[in-house]
Design a protein around this motif. Structure first.
Motif, PDB file in Angstrom:
ATOM      1  N   VAL A  42       1.125  -0.912   0.125  1.00 11.87           N
ATOM      2  CA  VAL A  42       0.175  -0.117   0.305  1.00 11.87           C
ATOM      3  C   VAL A  42       0.671   1.471  -0.323  1.00 11.87           C
ATOM      4  O   VAL A  42       0.652   2.134   0.005  1.00 11.87           O
ATOM      5  N   ILE A  43       1.805   1.296   0.738  1.00 16.37           N
ATOM      6  CA  ILE A  43       2.976   2.317   0.731  1.00 16.37           C
ATOM      7  C   ILE A  43       3.450   2.723  -0.658  1.00 16.37           C
ATOM      8  O   ILE A  43       3.536   4.211  -1.448  1.00 16.37           O
ATOM      9  N   ASN A  44       3.876   1.500  -1.322  1.00 12.18           N
ATOM     10  CA  ASN A  44       4.380   1.603  -2.802  1.00 12.18           C
ATOM     11  C   ASN A  44       3.425   2.218  -3.841  1.00 12.18           C
ATOM     12  O   ASN A  44       3.508   2.368  -4.360  1.00 12.18           O
ATOM     13  N   GLY A  45       2.324   1.918  -3.018  1.00  9.12           N
ATOM     14  CA  GLY A  45       0.979   1.700  -4.312  1.00  9.12           C
ATOM     15  C   GLY A  45       1.264   3.261  -4.148  1.00  9.12           C
ATOM     16  O   GLY A  45       0.790   4.330  -4.526  1.00  9.12           O
ATOM     17  N   MET A  46       1.083   3.751  -2.471  1.00  5.00           N
ATOM     18  CA  MET A  46       0.826   5.545  -2.439  1.00  5.00           C
ATOM     19  C   MET A  46       1.845   6.590  -3.134  1.00  5.00           C
ATOM     20  O   MET A  46       1.568   7.324  -3.200  1.00  5.00           O
TER      21      MET A  46
END
Length: 114
Positions: free
Chosen positions: A68-72
């Protein structure tokens, strides 16, 4: 010199991936270059702060929250770079996973030739 090669390789991968994912748009190679640079800066400056603040969630999810952090990071890059469009966080997460895997493979192949 090594950093420049890595940025160019990342830009090439960023330019190729939208042909496989309908939720990602990259207009030109210069846009892909900007994405590679901005993404590198975001991963160096912003991502560690996100990881630190979300450490309990990351530990509880056994590290899956890092997706999720990478997607953000991809979504933030979408905000800053004109001509780079990501439809939603799902496409951003998929893009980040495939980008990371592609980079790992290509970087290993380029280092093995030396």
């Amino acid at each position: 010199m090594k950093l420049l090669v890595r940025v160019l390789i990342t830009a090439l991968i960023v330019m190729i991936l939208p042909y496989f994912f309908k939720g990602i748009v990259v207009n030109h190679f210069t846009t892909a270059l900007k994405v590679a640079i901005v993404l590198g800066l975001l991963n160096f400056l912003v991502k560690p702060i996100f990881v630190l603040f979300t450490l309990p969630i990351t530990v509880f999810s056994l590290g899956l929250f890092l997706l999720v952090i990478n997607g953000m990071m991809i979504m933030i890059c979408d905000y800053f770079v004109d001509g780079f469009d990501v439809k939603n966080i799902g496409w951003a997460m998929l893009f980040s996973v495939v980008l990371s895997l592609s980079q790992s493979i290509v970087f290993k192949l380029t280092e093995a030739k030396k």
